[in-house]
Design an enzyme around this catalytic site. Structure first.
Site, PDB file in Angstrom:
ATOM      1  N   SER A 157       0.838  -1.196   0.000  1.00 23.85           N
ATOM      2  CA  SER A 157       0.000   0.000   0.000  1.00 23.85           C
ATOM      3  C   SER A 157       0.872   1.245   0.000  1.00 23.85           C
ATOM      4  O   SER A 157       1.987   1.238   0.539  1.00 23.85           O
ATOM      5  CB  SER A 157      -0.904   0.007   1.235  1.00 23.85           C
ATOM      6  OG  SER A 157      -1.570   1.248   1.385  1.00 23.85           O
ATOM      7  N   TYR A 170      -1.212  -0.401   9.959  1.00 28.65           N
ATOM      8  CA  TYR A 170      -1.457  -0.855   8.580  1.00 28.65           C
ATOM      9  C   TYR A 170      -0.258  -0.538   7.684  1.00 28.65           C
ATOM     10  O   TYR A 170       0.211  -1.385   6.916  1.00 28.65           O
ATOM     11  CB  TYR A 170      -2.718  -0.159   8.075  1.00 28.65           C
ATOM     12  CG  TYR A 170      -3.126  -0.469   6.659  1.00 28.65           C
ATOM     13  CD1 TYR A 170      -3.807  -1.640   6.352  1.00 28.65           C
ATOM     14  CD2 TYR A 170      -2.869   0.436   5.635  1.00 28.65           C
ATOM     15  CE1 TYR A 170      -4.206  -1.904   5.054  1.00 28.65           C
ATOM     16  CE2 TYR A 170      -3.273   0.180   4.335  1.00 28.65           C
ATOM     17  CZ  TYR A 170      -3.939  -0.998   4.045  1.00 28.65           C
ATOM     18  OH  TYR A 170      -4.339  -1.262   2.760  1.00 28.65           O
ATOM     19  N   LYS A 174       2.181  -3.087   5.690  1.00 23.57           N
ATOM     20  CA  LYS A 174       2.246  -3.037   4.234  1.00 23.57           C
ATOM     21  C   LYS A 174       3.669  -2.769   3.743  1.00 23.57           C
ATOM     22  O   LYS A 174       4.079  -3.287   2.689  1.00 23.57           O
ATOM     23  CB  LYS A 174       1.293  -1.968   3.710  1.00 23.57           C
ATOM     24  CG  LYS A 174      -0.181  -2.335   3.825  1.00 23.57           C
ATOM     25  CD  LYS A 174      -0.520  -3.584   3.024  1.00 23.57           C
ATOM     26  CE  LYS A 174      -2.017  -3.747   2.840  1.00 23.57           C
ATOM     27  NZ  LYS A 174      -2.353  -4.987   2.088  1.00 23.57           N
TER      28      LYS A 174
END
Length: 291
Positions: A157, A170, A174
């Protein structure tokens, strides 16, 4: 001829959003598909096994071939079960798309240990476990003289590679997936396995409710306009990476609408070299205007 004819492709997190689109396109391109999804919500709670089966039903109703799997692939046991289902159903595996993941956004100072651990497990762990289990299978095939022509596609991401406020758990996971991709690509190439990653930008349940993001990724009001953020724009690149003769390995791609970019990763910027040990005062003088 369909680009994935005679290929067996396993896709995790394939019950909704981009993962569902991956599964549908892979099936249309001739692949036999294993649809993995626990059916949990975006935060990783409230599993629903009917979610994966619904995608399988959609594929088979259109003349494709698919089977559902609902175990949690953030565990090695779940990944082993996934591999065993694919092999017992179709005899072999040629592609793995690690799309499963969860999201629990918090500002860093307010983040609980559980929210950190759950997201790292649900993102990085859900990429590690299937990748390792399937890599061992392909290694054993190679050593037995049955050289695989296989492909792993991971999902990173821009939150991890560029940064995003409120997504430290997150983003860290990622970024780890991107780093894992580069190293696994180097290790598994000898066994006939290519490993790549992408950072998709699309409208999903993880993006559509985010403040400031949901409005940006909304579908256009004009029904004839190109929907830049439709999740179906992402799978063609994934399908290409899964093809038997795809040359890409160790690459990370950015994908949004019809736009594809190559991420080049961390690189050196400026350099200073005294040729000897620095003092703090010397570093202050040398670096203050550079950083």
């Amino acid at each position: 001829m369909a680009s994935l004819a005679d290929r067996v492709v396993v896709i995790t997190g394939a019950g909704r959003g981009i993962g569902r689109e991956h599964a549908l396109l892979a099936a249309r391109e001739g692949a036999r598909v294993v649809v993995n999804d626990t059916g949990a919500d975006a935060a990783g709670r409230n599993a629903d096994p009917s979610v994966a089966q619904a995608v399988v039903d959609e594929i088979t109703a259109s003349g494709g071939t698919a089977v559902a799997h609902t175990a949690d692939v953030a565990t090695v046991a779940g990944a082993v079960e996934l591999l065993e289902l694919a092999r017992s159903t179709y005899g072999a595996v040629h592609g793995l798309v690690n799309n499963a993941g969860i999201l629990r956004d918090r500002m860093f100072v307010n983040m609980s240990e559980d929210d950190w651990d759950a997201v790292v497990r649900g993102q990085l762990g859900a990429t590690f476990a299937p990748s390792q289990v399937f890599a061992r299978y392909w290694r054993d095939e190679s050593k037995a003289g049955r050289q695989p022509v296989a492909s792993v596609v991971n999902v990173s991401s821009t939150s991890g590679l560029i940064g995003a406020i409120g997504q430290t758990n997150y983003g860290a996971a990622k970024a780890g997936i991107a780093a894992l991709t580069l190293m696994v690509a180097q290790e598994l190439a000898r066994y006939g396995v290519r490993t790549n990653a992408l950072t998709p930008v699309a409208r999903t349940r993880m993006t559509q409710d985010l403040p400031g993001i949901g409005e940006m990724v909304a579908a256009p009001e004009d029904p004839d306009a190109f929907d830049v953020y439709h999740p179906g724009n992402i799978p063609p690149l994934v399908a290409w990476l899964l093809t038997e003769d795809c040359p890409a390995n160790g690459q990370v791609f950015y994908v949004k609408g019809g736009e594809i970019r190559q991420f080049t990763g961390w690189s050196y910027g400026w350099t200073v070299d005294k040729g000897d040990r620095w003092t703090v005062a010397e570093l202050d003088k040398e670096l203050r205007t550079r950083v």
